[in-house]
Design a protein around this motif. Structure first.
Motif, PDB file in Angstrom:
ATOM      1  N   THR A 220      38.274  68.089  67.151  1.00  0.00           N
ATOM      2  CA  THR A 220      39.590  67.038  67.315  1.00  0.00           C
ATOM      3  C   THR A 220      39.348  66.265  65.774  1.00  0.00           C
ATOM      4  O   THR A 220      38.127  65.992  65.441  1.00  0.00           O
ATOM      5  CB  THR A 220      39.411  66.199  68.213  1.00  0.00           C
ATOM      6  N   LEU A 221      40.327  66.189  65.065  1.00  0.00           N
ATOM      7  CA  LEU A 221      40.367  65.462  63.754  1.00  0.00           C
ATOM      8  C   LEU A 221      40.913  64.254  64.187  1.00  0.00           C
ATOM      9  O   LEU A 221      41.816  64.096  64.704  1.00  0.00           O
ATOM     10  CB  LEU A 221      41.142  66.325  62.728  1.00  0.00           C
ATOM     11  N   ILE A 222      40.127  63.103  63.688  1.00  0.00           N
ATOM     12  CA  ILE A 222      40.466  61.604  63.952  1.00  0.00           C
ATOM     13  C   ILE A 222      40.424  60.805  62.578  1.00  0.00           C
ATOM     14  O   ILE A 222      39.299  60.647  62.041  1.00  0.00           O
ATOM     15  CB  ILE A 222      39.605  61.162  65.255  1.00  0.00           C
ATOM     16  N   ARG A 223      41.351  60.065  62.237  1.00  0.00           N
ATOM     17  CA  ARG A 223      41.233  59.205  61.096  1.00  0.00           C
ATOM     18  C   ARG A 223      41.373  57.707  61.563  1.00  0.00           C
ATOM     19  O   ARG A 223      42.273  57.442  62.708  1.00  0.00           O
ATOM     20  CB  ARG A 223      42.375  59.325  60.114  1.00  0.00           C
ATOM     21  N   THR A 224      40.741  56.798  61.120  1.00  0.00           N
ATOM     22  CA  THR A 224      40.581  55.645  61.870  1.00  0.00           C
ATOM     23  C   THR A 224      40.514  54.648  60.780  1.00  0.00           C
ATOM     24  O   THR A 224      40.130  54.824  59.777  1.00  0.00           O
ATOM     25  CB  THR A 224      39.668  55.187  63.033  1.00  0.00           C
ATOM     26  N   ALA A 225      40.944  53.199  61.028  1.00  0.00           N
ATOM     27  CA  ALA A 225      40.903  52.235  60.149  1.00  0.00           C
ATOM     28  C   ALA A 225      39.369  51.564  60.475  1.00  0.00           C
ATOM     29  O   ALA A 225      39.152  50.822  59.410  1.00  0.00           O
ATOM     30  CB  ALA A 225      41.944  50.974  60.349  1.00  0.00           C
ATOM     31  N   ASP A 226      38.672  51.844  61.253  1.00  0.00           N
ATOM     32  CA  ASP A 226      37.435  51.375  61.473  1.00  0.00           C
ATOM     33  C   ASP A 226      36.415  52.555  61.517  1.00  0.00           C
ATOM     34  O   ASP A 226      35.995  52.585  62.851  1.00  0.00           O
ATOM     35  CB  ASP A 226      37.363  50.358  62.562  1.00  0.00           C
ATOM     36  N   LEU A 227      36.267  53.341  60.452  1.00  0.00           N
ATOM     37  CA  LEU A 227      35.332  54.317  60.893  1.00  0.00           C
ATOM     38  C   LEU A 227      33.929  54.133  61.507  1.00  0.00           C
ATOM     39  O   LEU A 227      33.440  54.955  62.220  1.00  0.00           O
ATOM     40  CB  LEU A 227      35.204  55.120  59.625  1.00  0.00           C
ATOM     41  N   PRO A 228      33.189  52.968  60.884  1.00  0.00           N
ATOM     42  CA  PRO A 228      31.775  52.648  61.285  1.00  0.00           C
ATOM     43  C   PRO A 228      32.099  52.715  62.922  1.00  0.00           C
ATOM     44  O   PRO A 228      31.023  53.148  63.539  1.00  0.00           O
ATOM     45  CB  PRO A 228      31.333  51.468  60.503  1.00  0.00           C
ATOM     46  N   ARG A 229      32.854  51.888  63.257  1.00  0.00           N
ATOM     47  CA  ARG A 229      32.863  51.590  64.769  1.00  0.00           C
ATOM     48  C   ARG A 229      33.002  53.085  65.525  1.00  0.00           C
ATOM     49  O   ARG A 229      32.304  52.996  66.555  1.00  0.00           O
ATOM     50  CB  ARG A 229      34.079  50.372  65.134  1.00  0.00           C
ATOM     51  N   THR A 231      32.445  55.950  64.578  1.00  0.00           N
ATOM     52  CA  THR A 231      31.404  56.971  64.737  1.00  0.00           C
ATOM     53  C   THR A 231      30.353  56.332  65.453  1.00  0.00           C
ATOM     54  O   THR A 231      29.626  57.390  66.346  1.00  0.00           O
ATOM     55  CB  THR A 231      30.724  57.280  63.309  1.00  0.00           C
ATOM     56  N   SER A 232      30.012  55.127  65.516  1.00  0.00           N
ATOM     57  CA  SER A 232      28.914  54.513  66.544  1.00  0.00           C
ATOM     58  C   SER A 232      29.368  54.896  67.904  1.00  0.00           C
ATOM     59  O   SER A 232      28.372  55.303  68.794  1.00  0.00           O
ATOM     60  CB  SER A 232      28.732  53.148  66.280  1.00  0.00           C
ATOM     61  N   ALA A 233      30.553  54.802  68.173  1.00  0.00           N
ATOM     62  CA  ALA A 233      31.071  55.193  69.781  1.00  0.00           C
ATOM     63  C   ALA A 233      30.893  56.681  69.921  1.00  0.00           C
ATOM     64  O   ALA A 233      30.457  57.054  71.104  1.00  0.00           O
ATOM     65  CB  ALA A 233      32.564  54.779  69.897  1.00  0.00           C
ATOM     66  N   LEU A 234      31.251  57.501  68.999  1.00  0.00           N
ATOM     67  CA  LEU A 234      31.169  58.885  69.271  1.00  0.00           C
ATOM     68  C   LEU A 234      29.354  59.315  69.104  1.00  0.00           C
ATOM     69  O   LEU A 234      29.202  60.015  69.871  1.00  0.00           O
ATOM     70  CB  LEU A 234      31.591  59.637  67.846  1.00  0.00           C
ATOM     71  N   HIS A 235      28.873  58.670  68.435  1.00  0.00           N
ATOM     72  CA  HIS A 235      27.328  58.767  68.489  1.00  0.00           C
ATOM     73  C   HIS A 235      26.674  58.596  69.890  1.00  0.00           C
ATOM     74  O   HIS A 235      25.973  59.286  70.412  1.00  0.00           O
ATOM     75  CB  HIS A 235      26.571  58.122  67.444  1.00  0.00           C
ATOM     76  N   ASN A 236      27.100  57.456  70.214  1.00  0.00           N
ATOM     77  CA  ASN A 236      26.728  56.918  71.909  1.00  0.00           C
ATOM     78  C   ASN A 236      27.198  58.012  72.762  1.00  0.00           C
ATOM     79  O   ASN A 236      26.390  58.242  73.625  1.00  0.00           O
ATOM     80  CB  ASN A 236      27.298  55.762  72.168  1.00  0.00           C
ATOM     81  N   ALA A 237      28.338  58.698  72.639  1.00  0.00           N
ATOM     82  CA  ALA A 237      28.718  59.689  73.697  1.00  0.00           C
ATOM     83  C   ALA A 237      28.096  60.885  73.418  1.00  0.00           C
ATOM     84  O   ALA A 237      28.206  61.822  73.810  1.00  0.00           O
ATOM     85  CB  ALA A 237      30.180  59.805  73.385  1.00  0.00           C
ATOM     86  N   ARG A 238      26.942  61.047  72.127  1.00  0.00           N
ATOM     87  CA  ARG A 238      26.266  62.106  72.150  1.00  0.00           C
ATOM     88  C   ARG A 238      27.229  63.445  71.607  1.00  0.00           C
ATOM     89  O   ARG A 238      26.884  64.477  71.825  1.00  0.00           O
ATOM     90  CB  ARG A 238      25.382  62.642  73.141  1.00  0.00           C
ATOM     91  N   LEU A 239      28.218  63.113  70.694  1.00  0.00           N
ATOM     92  CA  LEU A 239      29.094  64.239  70.201  1.00  0.00           C
ATOM     93  C   LEU A 239      28.547  64.274  68.869  1.00  0.00           C
ATOM     94  O   LEU A 239      28.355  63.621  67.884  1.00  0.00           O
ATOM     95  CB  LEU A 239      30.576  63.624  70.297  1.00  0.00           C
ATOM     96  N   GLU A 240      28.766  65.785  68.688  1.00  0.00           N
ATOM     97  CA  GLU A 240      28.475  65.977  67.121  1.00  0.00           C
ATOM     98  C   GLU A 240      29.720  65.989  66.389  1.00  0.00           C
ATOM     99  O   GLU A 240      30.983  66.322  66.510  1.00  0.00           O
ATOM    100  CB  GLU A 240      28.273  67.725  67.240  1.00  0.00           C
ATOM    101  N   LEU A 241      29.474  65.457  65.246  1.00  0.00           N
ATOM    102  CA  LEU A 241      30.551  65.018  64.347  1.00  0.00           C
ATOM    103  C   LEU A 241      30.234  65.327  62.818  1.00  0.00           C
ATOM    104  O   LEU A 241      28.952  65.267  62.366  1.00  0.00           O
ATOM    105  CB  LEU A 241      31.212  63.813  64.594  1.00  0.00           C
ATOM    106  N   ARG A 242      31.456  65.562  61.974  1.00  0.00           N
ATOM    107  CA  ARG A 242      30.916  65.788  60.479  1.00  0.00           C
ATOM    108  C   ARG A 242      32.356  64.752  59.696  1.00  0.00           C
ATOM    109  O   ARG A 242      33.303  65.183  60.477  1.00  0.00           O
ATOM    110  CB  ARG A 242      30.925  67.066  60.104  1.00  0.00           C
ATOM    111  N   VAL A 249      36.725  61.912  60.723  1.00  0.00           N
ATOM    112  CA  VAL A 249      35.973  62.892  61.245  1.00  0.00           C
ATOM    113  C   VAL A 249      36.368  63.868  61.844  1.00  0.00           C
ATOM    114  O   VAL A 249      37.585  63.716  62.734  1.00  0.00           O
ATOM    115  CB  VAL A 249      34.715  62.177  61.850  1.00  0.00           C
ATOM    116  N   SER A 250      35.575  64.985  61.900  1.00  0.00           N
ATOM    117  CA  SER A 250      35.776  65.985  62.828  1.00  0.00           C
ATOM    118  C   SER A 250      34.841  66.126  63.993  1.00  0.00           C
ATOM    119  O   SER A 250      33.785  66.003  63.679  1.00  0.00           O
ATOM    120  CB  SER A 250      35.775  67.454  62.073  1.00  0.00           C
ATOM    121  N   VAL A 251      35.217  65.972  65.448  1.00  0.00           N
ATOM    122  CA  VAL A 251      34.310  65.802  66.376  1.00  0.00           C
ATOM    123  C   VAL A 251      34.421  67.160  67.173  1.00  0.00           C
ATOM    124  O   VAL A 251      35.600  67.592  67.753  1.00  0.00           O
ATOM    125  CB  VAL A 251      34.866  64.625  67.202  1.00  0.00           C
ATOM    126  N   ALA A 252      33.246  67.508  67.586  1.00  0.00           N
ATOM    127  CA  ALA A 252      33.184  68.591  68.691  1.00  0.00           C
ATOM    128  C   ALA A 252      33.510  68.379  70.361  1.00  0.00           C
ATOM    129  O   ALA A 252      32.374  68.102  71.066  1.00  0.00           O
ATOM    130  CB  ALA A 252      31.745  69.318  68.590  1.00  0.00           C
TER     131      ALA A 252
END
Ligand SMILES: Nc1ncnc2c1ncn2[C@@H]1O[C@H](COP(=O)(O)OP(=O)(O)OP(=O)(O)O)[C@@H](O)[C@H]1O
Length: 291
Positions: A220-229, A231-242, A249-252
């Motif tokens: 999934t491609l997602i664009r947000t007004a608050d990328l750091p917040r 990415t932190s949520a996505l990292h916590n969910a243990r998702l691979e992203l670039r 970011v593109s999220v697996a």
């Protein structure tokens, strides 16, 4: 119905088609998929008897296409949509073809209707868009109501409406027992049309199977007004992203999961969509990166 056995074509000592084999069953749409220059058109031309194989055979209903007394009754072929007289109207072009095949004029209006060209039938082909020429080519391939359709890049140049109606047409044709082989260099063009994919690269079949087996893990491609917040949520969910852009970011993960996480993290979402499968990446995955 259609058997391709160890087809080889050598041009200037280069194997542009290298031992290609596959068989197609009635009632199916098969996408012949591969990057530009992979050998798709050459293979289709060999199936239709327009290019002589260096070795190997291709048969339709048990005989080489050119050996059938009335080949157009066995397979409808669209190889080059631009190979039509620009000064003729679409109807005139099909009427000429129908006359050669001893078909009634009424059949021309039927196929024009099937491909959605009735309104443009009396316009000169020179004024047609590429998509309209593609549809005219499909109409001609359908004239004799053959059991097999062989179409080279039939979706190329179609607008979204044309893509949708061509999909419906080909699916309906297969549901009535027809066999469709269509080539494409874009996976997303065929992903709602084909049952099966035969993938070719550098002249060789690198993968052959049901369409589902080609779909990589959802991204999934997602664009947000608050990328750091986010990415932190996505990292916590243990998702691979670039990261793909300053705010995206593109999220697996499937879109629903990413959407839920963004909502829970209370970030403003600027864009959210499924990532298109990239043919080059898919190709690399299937060939293990060897090219
Ligand atoms: N008549 C020919 N003489 C020499 N080389 C040829 C001939 N026809 C095709 N080739 C070469 O064979 C290779 C495969 O071409 P082909 O047109 O079959 O690929 P393709 O997968 O259909 O690609 P595209 O989507 O670009 O049409 C290419 O490198 C092409 O340059």
């Amino acid at each position: 119905m259609l058997h391709v056995q160890e087809l080889v074509k050598v041009y200037s000592q280069r194997r542009v088609v290298d031992t290609v084999s596959f068989s197609l069953r009635p009632g199916t749409v098969t996408a012949f998929l591969g990057p530009n220059g992979a050998g798709k058109s050459t293979t289709l031309r060999m199936i239709c008897g327009l290019t002589t194989p260096t070795s190997g055979t291709a048969t339709i209903a048990g005989r080489r296409f050119g050996e059938w007394p009335n080949p157009a009754h066995v397979a409808g072929v669209l190889l080059d949509a631009s190979a039509v007289h620009p000064g003729r109207t679409g109807r005139h072009h099909l009427l000429n073809a129908a006359k050669l095949m001893r078909l009634p004029a009424a059949r021309v209006d039927q196929v024009l209707g099937q491909v959605g060209l009735s309104d443009a039938a009396n316009r000169r082909i020179g004024k047609y868009s590429l998509g309209m020429r593609q549809r005219l080519g499909i109409a001609q391939a359908l004239l004799c109501d053959p059991p097999v359709l062989i179409l080279d890049e039939p979706i190329n140049g179609l607008d979204p409406d044309g893509i949708r109606s061509t999909r419906q047409l080909l699916r309906g044709y297969a549901q009535r027992g027809g066999t469709v082989l269509l080539s494409s260099h874009v996976l997303s063009e065929v992903d709602q049309t084909a049952d099966r994919v035969v993938m070719i690269g550098q002249g060789r079949v690198v993968a052959d199977g049901p369409l589902e087996s080609f779909a990589g893990p959802a991204r999934t491609l997602i664009r947000t007004a608050d990328l750091p917040r986010l990415t932190s949520a996505l990292h916590n969910a243990r998702l691979e992203l670039r990261q793909t852009s300053a705010d995206g970011v593109s999220v697996a993960a499937p879109m629903k999961q990413v959407s839920d996480l963004a909502f829970a993290a209370r970030v403003q979402v600027l864009e959210l969509r499924e990532e298109q499968q990239n043919l080059e990446e898919l190709f690399f995955r299937l060939t293990g990166g060897a090219r």
